[in-house]
Write an enzyme that holds these catalytic residues in place. Structure first.
Site, short mmCIF file in Angstrom:
data_model
loop_
_atom_site.label_atom_id
_atom_site.label_comp_id
_atom_site.label_asym_id
_atom_site.label_seq_id
_atom_site.Cartn_x
_atom_site.Cartn_y
_atom_site.Cartn_z
N ASP A 58 4.79 8.90 8.25
CA ASP A 58 4.50 7.48 8.18
C ASP A 58 5.74 6.75 7.68
OD1 ASP A 58 3.49 4.97 7.80
OD2 ASP A 58 1.80 5.58 6.58
N ARG A 111 6.21 9.13 -2.80
CA ARG A 111 6.83 7.89 -2.35
C ARG A 111 7.85 7.48 -3.40
NH1 ARG A 111 1.48 4.65 0.01
NH2 ARG A 111 0.92 6.24 1.57
N GLN A 126 -4.68 10.88 -1.74
CA GLN A 126 -5.68 10.13 -1.00
C GLN A 126 -6.65 11.08 -0.30
OE1 GLN A 126 -3.17 6.21 0.60
NE2 GLN A 126 -3.69 7.82 2.01
N ASP A 237 -7.86 -4.22 4.20
CA ASP A 237 -7.88 -3.56 2.89
C ASP A 237 -9.21 -3.79 2.21
OD1 ASP A 237 -5.25 -2.72 3.19
OD2 ASP A 237 -4.41 -4.39 2.03
N GLU A 250 -7.00 -2.70 -4.94
CA GLU A 250 -7.10 -2.11 -3.61
C GLU A 250 -7.44 -0.63 -3.71
OE1 GLU A 250 -4.20 -0.69 -0.05
OE2 GLU A 250 -3.65 -2.59 -1.02
N SER A 253 -6.74 1.23 2.46
CA SER A 253 -6.15 0.55 3.60
C SER A 253 -6.64 1.31 4.83
CB SER A 253 -4.62 0.59 3.52
OG SER A 253 -4.05 0.06 4.70
#
Length: 336
Positions: A58, A111, A126, A237, A250, A253
């Protein structure tokens, strides 16, 4: 610290460190079973690394640096995944899934360029999920129905968690308010993106902000989205009001994924048509890959919300700036 970090006034963790570890397992076990049942998903294994230059990783907003390294036994470099948005769609084709069937997996990523604060970490975990759909399900109503099913799974998990840990008392609104990013801008034209989110989620409790990625009337997108997985007209979201932080939060997504038409137009909009050389993109253009809907639901994010924690570091082990450790330790709060 470059990022803004807050400790809510009079905050005190409601569970001990040991209780928190037990509660994390309870939340994860309960939610993934509820999600699997709600969306008809099988659990599958997923990669931590993919080959560099494969087009599978991604690109997020297109500027984040991937963690890349060489491999002794293989003449290629590898990258730690940033998400599995593309891999999942390819897996559904490879494993032979049909419309109405799907998969979910435990995705772990690094990340390195993410800012760290109360809700962000360089370590990302996730439940990544993806489901095969038909062409006539590529519409807003199907998207909304899927969002409602996910929120019901979250509310159910919260209810079960509060039964086991009565000190966890906050409620989550099961009724989702749907709004497009343009409608939200029209409602609050003088506020920036995060302030608009805060106002709408404070008002309604649980909100799905739709159509993220394309420029709005002010010339800016609501938020960044890669052009080659979500259809910007059919994504969004899930945001829930966080009572501890007093802010919009949040948790997911997600969206209906690009078909050949939307992929072509979105790549052109981002001047990224060179990606059409990759197998993933070719598979969408020629119809080899199935039409899908999918997304990611933050595991630590959900644990943080449901266990009423002030910092994501209270529910996951990661690396934080030294001043952040000290800031929380001075308040009697331990970051794992």
């Amino acid at each position: 610290m470059a990022s803004k970090v807050v400790i809510p006034e009079n905050y005190e963790a409601k569970l001990s460190l040991r209780e928190t570890q037990h509660a994390i397992k309870h939340v994860k076990d309960t939610f993934q079973q509820a999600l699997s049942f709600a969306l008809t998903l099988d659990r599958v294994s997923a990669p931590l690394i993919v080959k560099s230059g494969s087009g599978i990783n991604d690109d997020l907003n297109g500027v984040e640096r991937k963690v890349e390294f060489s491999i002794k036994e293989i003449d290629t470099n590898a990258e730690v995944v940033q998400s599995l948005a593309k891999w999942k769609r390819m897996a559904l084709h490879r494993y032979g899934y049909q419309p109405g069937e799907g998969i979910y997996t435990d995705m772990e990523a690094i990340r390195r360029d993410d800012n760290v604060d109360n809700i962000h970490s360089i370590f990302v975990d996730q439940w990544d999920w993806e489901k095969v759909i038909t062409a006539d399900q590529r519409n807003v109503e199907f998207l909304k129905d899927t969002v409602r099913a996910i929120v019901k799974a979250i509310v159910y998990t919260k209810r079960q968690t509060s039964l086991r840990y009565p000190e966890i008392k906050n409620k989550i609104n099961e009724d989702v308010f749907f709004i497009t990013s343009q409608e939200l801008l029209d409602m609050y034209p003088d506020l920036d993106t995060k302030a608009r989110e805060r106002e709408i989620v404070k008002k309604y409790g649980t909100v799905f902000i739709m159509q993220i990625g394309a420029p709005l009337s002010n010339g800016e997108p609501h938020d960044g989205r890669a052009p080659d997985y979500d259809d910007w007209a059919l994504n969004g979201d899930i945001m829930i009001w966080n009572e501890v932080l007093q802010d919009a939060f949040e948790v997911s997504s997600m969206g209906i994924r690009v078909d050949a038409t939307s992929l072509t137009s979105q790549l052109k909009a981002k001047d990224a048509e060179d990606r059409l050389q990759y197998a993933y993109h070719k598979g969408i253009i020629d119809g080899t890959l199935p039409l899908t809907i999918g997304g990611g639901i933050g595991q630590s994010r959900l644990c943080m919300l449901l266990l009423e924690k002030a910092h994501i570091g209270e529910v996951q082990s990661s690396i934080w700036p030294e001043e952040m450790y000290k800031m929380f330790a001075d308040k009697g709060i331990t970051l794992l």
